[in-house]
Motif scaffolding. Structure first.
Motif, mmCIF file in Angstrom:
data_model
loop_
_atom_site.group_PDB
_atom_site.id
_atom_site.type_symbol
_atom_site.label_atom_id
_atom_site.label_comp_id
_atom_site.label_asym_id
_atom_site.label_seq_id
_atom_site.Cartn_x
_atom_site.Cartn_y
_atom_site.Cartn_z
ATOM 1 N N VAL A 14 15.854 33.378 -1.112
ATOM 2 C CA VAL A 14 16.424 32.794 0.100
ATOM 3 C C VAL A 14 17.014 33.889 0.991
ATOM 4 N N TYR A 15 17.686 34.845 0.383
ATOM 5 C CA TYR A 15 18.270 35.956 1.137
ATOM 6 C C TYR A 15 17.204 36.711 1.933
ATOM 7 N N LEU A 16 16.113 37.066 1.264
ATOM 8 C CA LEU A 16 15.072 37.857 1.910
ATOM 9 C C LEU A 16 14.268 37.048 2.927
ATOM 10 N N ASN A 17 14.417 35.736 2.910
ATOM 11 C CA ASN A 17 13.767 34.905 3.907
ATOM 12 C C ASN A 17 14.675 34.569 5.086
ATOM 13 N N SER A 18 15.974 34.641 4.886
ATOM 14 C CA SER A 18 16.907 34.186 5.925
ATOM 15 C C SER A 18 17.653 35.316 6.620
ATOM 16 N N ILE A 19 17.678 36.511 6.031
ATOM 17 C CA ILE A 19 18.465 37.596 6.595
ATOM 18 C C ILE A 19 17.877 38.055 7.934
ATOM 19 N N GLU A 20 18.752 38.379 8.869
ATOM 20 C CA GLU A 20 18.333 38.894 10.179
ATOM 21 C C GLU A 20 17.855 40.328 10.006
ATOM 22 N N MET A 21 16.634 40.624 10.475
ATOM 23 C CA MET A 21 16.045 41.944 10.295
ATOM 24 C C MET A 21 15.633 42.584 11.610
ATOM 25 N N GLY A 22 16.158 42.056 12.695
ATOM 26 C CA GLY A 22 15.885 42.557 14.030
ATOM 27 C C GLY A 22 16.212 41.465 15.024
ATOM 28 N N PRO A 23 16.275 41.758 16.318
ATOM 29 C CA PRO A 23 16.581 40.729 17.314
ATOM 30 C C PRO A 23 15.570 39.587 17.274
ATOM 31 N N GLY A 24 16.017 38.421 16.838
ATOM 32 C CA GLY A 24 15.142 37.262 16.753
ATOM 33 C C GLY A 24 14.178 37.278 15.589
ATOM 34 N N ILE A 25 14.343 38.216 14.667
ATOM 35 C CA ILE A 25 13.433 38.365 13.520
ATOM 36 C C ILE A 25 14.198 38.038 12.239
ATOM 37 N N TYR A 26 13.682 37.107 11.464
ATOM 38 C CA TYR A 26 14.372 36.664 10.251
ATOM 39 C C TYR A 26 13.402 36.673 9.076
ATOM 40 N N GLY A 27 13.782 37.370 8.028
ATOM 41 C CA GLY A 27 12.992 37.380 6.813
ATOM 42 C C GLY A 27 11.993 38.509 6.752
ATOM 43 N N VAL A 28 11.582 38.813 5.537
ATOM 44 C CA VAL A 28 10.741 39.982 5.294
ATOM 45 C C VAL A 28 9.321 39.800 5.833
ATOM 46 N N GLN A 29 8.795 38.576 5.802
ATOM 47 C CA GLN A 29 7.439 38.368 6.318
ATOM 48 C C GLN A 29 7.380 38.608 7.823
ATOM 49 N N ALA A 30 8.364 38.117 8.543
ATOM 50 C CA ALA A 30 8.384 38.289 10.000
ATOM 51 C C ALA A 30 8.524 39.754 10.384
ATOM 52 N N VAL A 31 9.399 40.483 9.709
ATOM 53 C CA VAL A 31 9.580 41.892 10.067
ATOM 54 C C VAL A 31 8.372 42.718 9.637
ATOM 55 N N ALA A 32 7.726 42.351 8.538
ATOM 56 C CA ALA A 32 6.522 43.058 8.108
ATOM 57 C C ALA A 32 5.419 42.905 9.158
ATOM 58 N N GLU A 33 5.257 41.693 9.671
ATOM 59 C CA GLU A 33 4.220 41.450 10.676
ATOM 60 C C GLU A 33 4.530 42.160 11.996
ATOM 61 N N GLU A 34 5.779 42.065 12.454
ATOM 62 C CA GLU A 34 6.127 42.578 13.782
ATOM 63 C C GLU A 34 6.306 44.091 13.824
ATOM 64 N N HIS A 35 6.831 44.664 12.749
ATOM 65 C CA HIS A 35 7.137 46.104 12.780
ATOM 66 C C HIS A 35 6.131 46.972 12.034
ATOM 67 N N PHE A 36 5.380 46.370 11.098
ATOM 68 C CA PHE A 36 4.462 47.191 10.303
ATOM 69 C C PHE A 36 3.035 46.671 10.308
ATOM 70 N N GLY A 37 2.797 45.527 10.933
ATOM 71 C CA GLY A 37 1.447 45.003 11.048
ATOM 72 C C GLY A 37 0.803 44.632 9.736
ATOM 73 N N CYS A 38 1.616 44.115 8.794
ATOM 74 C CA CYS A 38 1.082 43.742 7.487
ATOM 75 C C CYS A 38 1.833 42.536 6.946
ATOM 76 N N ASP A 39 1.422 42.048 5.788
ATOM 77 C CA ASP A 39 2.148 40.978 5.110
ATOM 78 C C ASP A 39 3.255 41.564 4.247
ATOM 79 N N ALA A 40 4.203 40.717 3.887
ATOM 80 C CA ALA A 40 5.347 41.164 3.084
ATOM 81 C C ALA A 40 4.917 41.766 1.764
ATOM 82 N N LYS A 41 3.850 41.241 1.176
ATOM 83 C CA LYS A 41 3.401 41.729 -0.132
ATOM 84 C C LYS A 41 2.801 43.128 -0.054
ATOM 85 N N ASP A 42 2.422 43.567 1.159
ATOM 86 C CA ASP A 42 1.768 44.866 1.325
ATOM 87 C C ASP A 42 2.720 45.973 1.779
#
Length: 224
Positions: A149-177
């Motif tokens: 829940v923490y890794l899905n709900s934590i703020e990781m950038g302006p308007g970005i929440y969770g590891v999947q969202a930040v992986a897609e927006e900042h690294f162009g990949c899925d969280a598992k990669d």
């Protein structure tokens, strides 16, 4: 009159404890798609943005939990929601050096309780409720669920929440990669993800990334 007030208070307490415990039990099983912080930030940011995709812990890089524990809460697998040594140290340091930025001692469990059930702030009421919900999730949830829940709900950038969202927006990949280094860089932003960016890291951020990456080897992994 006193008897009526007492009865109303009893019903109020019963309603409070009943609804809060029920909500914690329900969220033990259901994804947390939205949190109060997400909606609050919508009106605080320059642009209305809410990027969030729920993924399970198994769909994340195994380095991500290690990175946030190395950065935020190395004792997470063993404590019961509170790191009293860190609390004492932070209180002493803040008292002796009031000119410096205040040092926090919130554990991952406390941050999860705050993010999911409460609102930002430093009032005693909110801190008391944070402690209450921290105890509840430690009782009803597993450590793996708290981390998920923490890794899905934590703020990781302006308007970005969770590891999947930040992986897609900042690294162009899925969280598992995500690589261990990328996970360490994301974790380095968590003290202030609206100020520090994992997409365009400063020299300070890269230094923090190296420190976290080195500390990850000493963190105790979560047991499944």
């Amino acid at each position: 009159m006193l008897q009526r007030i007492r009865k109303i208070a009893q019903w109020g307490l019963a309603l409070f404890f009943g609804t809060t415990i029920l909500s914690v039990v329900v969220l033990k099983f259901l994804p947390v798609y939205y949190t109060p912080l997400m909606f609050i930030r919508l009106f605080q940011l320059d642009e209305m943005k809410l990027s969030h995709t729920w993924v399970t812990l198994d769909e994340m890089s195994p380095s991500m939990p290690l990175a946030v524990m190395a950065s935020e809460d190395a004792k997470f697998p063993d404590h019961w929601g509170f790191d009293f040594e860190a609390i004492q140290y932070a209180a002493k340091r803040n008292k002796e050096h009031p000119e410096k930025n205040r040092l926090g001692a919130s554990t991952i469990s406390q941050q999860t309780a705050k993010n999911v059930f409460l609102w930002p702030g430093r009032s005693w009421v909110r801190k008391g409720l944070e402690a209450y919900f921290t105890v509840l999730i430690e009782v009803f949830w597993s450590k793996e669920r708290i981390m998920e829940v923490y890794l899905n709900s934590i703020e990781m950038g302006p308007g970005i929440y969770g590891v999947q969202a930040v992986a897609e927006e900042h690294f162009g990949c899925d969280a598992k990669d995500l690589t261990p280094s990328q996970c360490a860089l994301i974790a380095a932003t968590l003290p202030n993800p609206r100020r520090f960016s994992s997409k365009e890291p400063s020299r300070y951020m890269k230094k923090r990334q190296r420190q976290i990456r080195a500390n990850m080897r000493y963190v105790k992994p979560l047991e499944k």
